[in-house]
Design a protein around this motif. Sequence first.
Motif, PDB file in Angstrom:
ATOM      1  N   LEU A 131      39.459  41.007  61.476  1.00  0.00           N
ATOM      2  CA  LEU A 131      40.785  41.549  61.192  1.00  0.00           C
ATOM      3  C   LEU A 131      41.441  40.743  60.077  1.00  0.00           C
ATOM      4  O   LEU A 131      42.091  41.305  59.187  1.00  0.00           O
ATOM      5  CB  LEU A 131      41.651  41.524  62.453  1.00  0.00           C
ATOM      6  N   ARG A 132      41.248  39.427  60.111  1.00  0.00           N
ATOM      7  CA  ARG A 132      41.770  38.560  59.053  1.00  0.00           C
ATOM      8  C   ARG A 132      41.173  38.955  57.696  1.00  0.00           C
ATOM      9  O   ARG A 132      41.867  38.945  56.678  1.00  0.00           O
ATOM     10  CB  ARG A 132      41.443  37.103  59.374  1.00  0.00           C
ATOM     11  N   SER A 133      39.890  39.306  57.688  1.00  0.00           N
ATOM     12  CA  SER A 133      39.251  39.734  56.443  1.00  0.00           C
ATOM     13  C   SER A 133      39.885  41.006  55.903  1.00  0.00           C
ATOM     14  O   SER A 133      40.024  41.183  54.683  1.00  0.00           O
ATOM     15  CB  SER A 133      37.749  39.963  56.670  1.00  0.00           C
ATOM     16  N   LEU A 134      40.285  41.898  56.817  1.00  0.00           N
ATOM     17  CA  LEU A 134      40.942  43.132  56.380  1.00  0.00           C
ATOM     18  C   LEU A 134      42.312  42.829  55.781  1.00  0.00           C
ATOM     19  O   LEU A 134      42.703  43.428  54.773  1.00  0.00           O
ATOM     20  CB  LEU A 134      41.074  44.102  57.556  1.00  0.00           C
ATOM     21  N   ARG A 136      43.048  40.088  54.241  1.00  0.00           N
ATOM     22  CA  ARG A 136      42.776  39.474  52.942  1.00  0.00           C
ATOM     23  C   ARG A 136      42.373  40.523  51.906  1.00  0.00           C
ATOM     24  O   ARG A 136      42.705  40.396  50.725  1.00  0.00           O
ATOM     25  CB  ARG A 136      41.673  38.428  53.093  1.00  0.00           C
ATOM     26  N   ARG A 137      41.649  41.531  52.350  1.00  0.00           N
ATOM     27  CA  ARG A 137      41.296  42.624  51.435  1.00  0.00           C
ATOM     28  C   ARG A 137      42.552  43.317  50.936  1.00  0.00           C
ATOM     29  O   ARG A 137      42.674  43.644  49.742  1.00  0.00           O
ATOM     30  CB  ARG A 137      40.370  43.623  52.129  1.00  0.00           C
ATOM     31  N   ARG A 138      43.509  43.539  51.821  1.00  0.00           N
ATOM     32  CA  ARG A 138      44.770  44.169  51.403  1.00  0.00           C
ATOM     33  C   ARG A 138      45.495  43.277  50.396  1.00  0.00           C
ATOM     34  O   ARG A 138      46.027  43.760  49.396  1.00  0.00           O
ATOM     35  CB  ARG A 138      45.657  44.413  52.623  1.00  0.00           C
ATOM     36  N   ASN A 139      45.511  41.968  50.644  1.00  0.00           N
ATOM     37  CA  ASN A 139      46.153  41.044  49.707  1.00  0.00           C
ATOM     38  C   ASN A 139      45.460  41.070  48.341  1.00  0.00           C
ATOM     39  O   ASN A 139      46.116  40.988  47.300  1.00  0.00           O
ATOM     40  CB  ASN A 139      46.146  39.624  50.270  1.00  0.00           C
ATOM     41  N   ASP A 140      44.131  41.166  48.358  1.00  0.00           N
ATOM     42  CA  ASP A 140      43.387  41.252  47.093  1.00  0.00           C
ATOM     43  C   ASP A 140      43.798  42.494  46.304  1.00  0.00           C
ATOM     44  O   ASP A 140      43.965  42.444  45.081  1.00  0.00           O
ATOM     45  CB  ASP A 140      41.875  41.308  47.366  1.00  0.00           C
ATOM     46  N   LEU A 141      43.938  43.596  47.025  1.00  0.00           N
ATOM     47  CA  LEU A 141      44.309  44.845  46.355  1.00  0.00           C
ATOM     48  C   LEU A 141      45.729  44.782  45.793  1.00  0.00           C
ATOM     49  O   LEU A 141      46.012  45.359  44.738  1.00  0.00           O
ATOM     50  CB  LEU A 141      44.170  46.015  47.321  1.00  0.00           C
ATOM     51  N   VAL A 142      46.620  44.088  46.492  1.00  0.00           N
ATOM     52  CA  VAL A 142      47.981  43.908  45.977  1.00  0.00           C
ATOM     53  C   VAL A 142      47.944  43.150  44.655  1.00  0.00           C
ATOM     54  O   VAL A 142      48.623  43.516  43.686  1.00  0.00           O
ATOM     55  CB  VAL A 142      48.857  43.159  47.010  1.00  0.00           C
ATOM     56  N   LYS A 143      47.124  42.097  44.594  1.00  0.00           N
ATOM     57  CA  LYS A 143      46.992  41.324  43.350  1.00  0.00           C
ATOM     58  C   LYS A 143      46.380  42.177  42.233  1.00  0.00           C
ATOM     59  O   LYS A 143      46.824  42.125  41.079  1.00  0.00           O
ATOM     60  CB  LYS A 143      46.129  40.093  43.592  1.00  0.00           C
ATOM     61  N   ASP A 144      45.357  42.973  42.591  1.00  0.00           N
ATOM     62  CA  ASP A 144      44.728  43.842  41.592  1.00  0.00           C
ATOM     63  C   ASP A 144      45.721  44.876  41.061  1.00  0.00           C
ATOM     64  O   ASP A 144      45.725  45.204  39.867  1.00  0.00           O
ATOM     65  CB  ASP A 144      43.519  44.553  42.201  1.00  0.00           C
ATOM     66  N   VAL A 211      43.250  51.101  53.027  1.00  0.00           N
ATOM     67  CA  VAL A 211      43.146  49.844  53.777  1.00  0.00           C
ATOM     68  C   VAL A 211      44.410  49.602  54.588  1.00  0.00           C
ATOM     69  O   VAL A 211      44.344  49.169  55.747  1.00  0.00           O
ATOM     70  CB  VAL A 211      42.870  48.669  52.816  1.00  0.00           C
ATOM     71  N   SER A 212      45.573  49.884  54.012  1.00  0.00           N
ATOM     72  CA  SER A 212      46.835  49.695  54.734  1.00  0.00           C
ATOM     73  C   SER A 212      46.920  50.605  55.952  1.00  0.00           C
ATOM     74  O   SER A 212      47.358  50.194  57.032  1.00  0.00           O
ATOM     75  CB  SER A 212      48.026  49.952  53.798  1.00  0.00           C
ATOM     76  N   THR A 213      46.483  51.850  55.788  1.00  0.00           N
ATOM     77  CA  THR A 213      46.491  52.790  56.918  1.00  0.00           C
ATOM     78  C   THR A 213      45.553  52.321  58.022  1.00  0.00           C
ATOM     79  O   THR A 213      45.901  52.353  59.210  1.00  0.00           O
ATOM     80  CB  THR A 213      46.067  54.193  56.435  1.00  0.00           C
ATOM     81  N   LEU A 214      44.364  51.872  57.649  1.00  0.00           N
ATOM     82  CA  LEU A 214      43.404  51.364  58.624  1.00  0.00           C
ATOM     83  C   LEU A 214      43.952  50.151  59.342  1.00  0.00           C
ATOM     84  O   LEU A 214      43.813  50.013  60.570  1.00  0.00           O
ATOM     85  CB  LEU A 214      42.094  51.022  57.922  1.00  0.00           C
ATOM     86  N   LEU A 215      44.601  49.261  58.607  1.00  0.00           N
ATOM     87  CA  LEU A 215      45.164  48.048  59.196  1.00  0.00           C
ATOM     88  C   LEU A 215      46.258  48.375  60.200  1.00  0.00           C
ATOM     89  O   LEU A 215      46.285  47.827  61.316  1.00  0.00           O
ATOM     90  CB  LEU A 215      45.710  47.163  58.077  1.00  0.00           C
ATOM     91  N   ARG A 216      47.147  49.278  59.838  1.00  0.00           N
ATOM     92  CA  ARG A 216      48.215  49.671  60.765  1.00  0.00           C
ATOM     93  C   ARG A 216      47.650  50.330  62.016  1.00  0.00           C
ATOM     94  O   ARG A 216      48.072  50.031  63.144  1.00  0.00           O
ATOM     95  CB  ARG A 216      49.187  50.617  60.065  1.00  0.00           C
TER      96      ARG A 216
END
Length: 226
Positions: A131-134, A136-144, A211-216
């Motif tokens: 879950l933490r990796s997910l 972090r993936r969202r944070n990566d996409l925010v930076k991109d 990714v945000s939808t999956l996380l929520r």
Amino acid sequence: MNTQITATPKLFIGIDIHKRSWKVHCATDLSSGKTFSMLPDAELLYEYVAKHYTGYEVSTAYEAGCCGYRAHRCFVGYGWRSLVVNPADIFRRGKERHTKTDRIDAQLIARELKDGRLSGICVPDKCREQLRSLFRRRNDLVKDMRQIKSYIKMQLLYYGIRIPQEFDNDHWSHKFRDWLDELDFGYDTGNEVLRSRMRSFRFIDREFREVSTLLRRYTKIHFKKD
């Protein structure tokens, strides 16, 4: 009168873990031990300990890093005491603060483990780890997303094109995206640069939303009380 050893001998293993190799230092409660290199395989270390340190109570420690917690989970599965430690928590004396090699790091970890000065970080279970990796993936996409928006705005600035006042904000509406799609720099080369960046923008935007939808969805189902 015959004397018998009743105390269980103890083995302290400090490991400097890397992708391609491990630097390992084995120390006992009676000796400083030795340092050696090995392939990054917990099973090989278990076989080494079983061969050379039969009957020892084993404690291991290594620094938290990119190699994750798989080794830790293997060590715990062998019945060993295992710590994953914050590199900043490892005490270094004098010159040790300025000299850093894999060998020295392994020896320091073993020494601190033996002296009882190490405390491990909280190791998450596999569910929370992924879950933490997910997250972090969202944070990566925010930076991109920030980066590709910056590239597009820099191109407009470079060619002297002003963004209309109603679009000049952080929220990129569909109208603004359509406005960008319709821009013409006069040459196919300049136009294609913007088109390429807009394709990247739309891809990142779609990935971010998914990714945000999956996380929520996942947190609402599995972590309602968290």
